[in-house]
Design a protein around this motif. Sequence first.
Motif, mmCIF file in Angstrom:
data_model
loop_
_atom_site.group_PDB
_atom_site.id
_atom_site.type_symbol
_atom_site.label_atom_id
_atom_site.label_comp_id
_atom_site.label_asym_id
_atom_site.label_seq_id
_atom_site.Cartn_x
_atom_site.Cartn_y
_atom_site.Cartn_z
ATOM 1 N N ALA A 36 -3.346 1.276 -5.628
ATOM 2 C CA ALA A 36 -4.100 2.019 -4.610
ATOM 3 C C ALA A 36 -3.381 2.074 -3.268
ATOM 4 C CB ALA A 36 -5.489 1.416 -4.448
ATOM 5 N N GLY A 37 -2.894 0.953 -2.781
ATOM 6 C CA GLY A 37 -2.240 0.932 -1.479
ATOM 7 C C GLY A 37 -0.972 1.741 -1.458
ATOM 8 N N PHE A 38 -0.149 1.554 -2.463
ATOM 9 C CA PHE A 38 1.106 2.305 -2.553
ATOM 10 C C PHE A 38 0.836 3.796 -2.696
ATOM 11 C CE2 PHE A 38 4.026 4.329 -5.619
ATOM 12 C CZ PHE A 38 5.162 4.378 -4.831
ATOM 13 N N ALA A 39 -0.120 4.137 -3.560
ATOM 14 C CA ALA A 39 -0.430 5.545 -3.766
ATOM 15 C C ALA A 39 -0.972 6.175 -2.491
ATOM 16 C CB ALA A 39 -1.434 5.704 -4.909
ATOM 17 N N LEU A 40 -1.796 5.432 -1.762
ATOM 18 C CA LEU A 40 -2.334 5.950 -0.510
ATOM 19 C C LEU A 40 -1.207 6.298 0.458
ATOM 20 C CD1 LEU A 40 -4.677 6.563 1.408
ATOM 21 C CD2 LEU A 40 -4.707 4.129 2.013
ATOM 22 N N ARG A 41 -0.235 5.382 0.603
ATOM 23 C CA ARG A 41 0.889 5.642 1.503
ATOM 24 C C ARG A 41 1.687 6.850 1.045
ATOM 25 N NH1 ARG A 41 6.032 1.822 1.375
ATOM 26 N NH2 ARG A 41 6.471 3.314 -0.283
ATOM 27 N N THR A 42 1.934 6.949 -0.259
ATOM 28 C CA THR A 42 2.747 8.034 -0.795
ATOM 29 C C THR A 42 2.034 9.380 -0.677
ATOM 30 O OG1 THR A 42 3.685 6.436 -2.361
ATOM 31 C CG2 THR A 42 4.094 8.763 -2.791
#
Length: 243
Positions: A145-151
């Motif tokens: 979730a965190g990585f996808a949000l940033r991307t």
Amino acid sequence: MNDHELELEKALAAVTAMDHLRDGMLVGLGSGSTAAYAIREIARRVADGLKVEATATSPASEALAIGLGIPHVSFERVERVDVTIDGIDEIDSSLRAIKGAGGALLREKIVAAASDLVIMIGDSTKAVATLGRRSLPVEVLPFAAGFALRTLRNLGTPLTRRRKHDGAFFLTDQQAYIFDLKFGVIDDPEQLARTLEAIPGVIAHGLFLGQIDVSIIARGHNVVVRCRKDVAAGAGSGDQAKH
């Protein structure tokens, strides 16, 4: 146009889709309020003697179908589907669509891929010149979730993680999160799809770009039926208006 008139359009589109059903078919059942009209219409015809079985894209659609007396087959046992009938959030003249407002986009996409014929139905508000007016859902593993949000933020468009009415994060049937992206206009849906599919942790997006064979859009008391040129024999081709 008021809500009652839109509901009548949904019902009319669902009735028109029944032209594609034949005895012995396995029918894929979509999810959402428009697909529910198709499920109820199939149930009515089953009660009148139509001999079909169905497989559903969501537990809600499965429960509705079983409750209405439609013979049901779990999709885990299914290798192919004759025809799937589902609703759309928006669709353009090239039969490219956005789906997933209800959160069942991954299962809808899987069932569509297994289907010989995919029919999308909708009211007059669902037809658009360019995709992007409605939010594009992206399904993401909670672990990512965190990585996808940033991307996803790097795409430069507003986005939110979907929540339920009680404020808790919405979870799909796969227990994944949904991020809703507001583009306004999607100039190149195919490139956007490739970009989203390349993000680790994204397990589905709501762009349906090559899966749809027939769209049925109701406008008042009329329907516009649009088909792919290479659609299965008997479905027709091009645009057809029915009254």
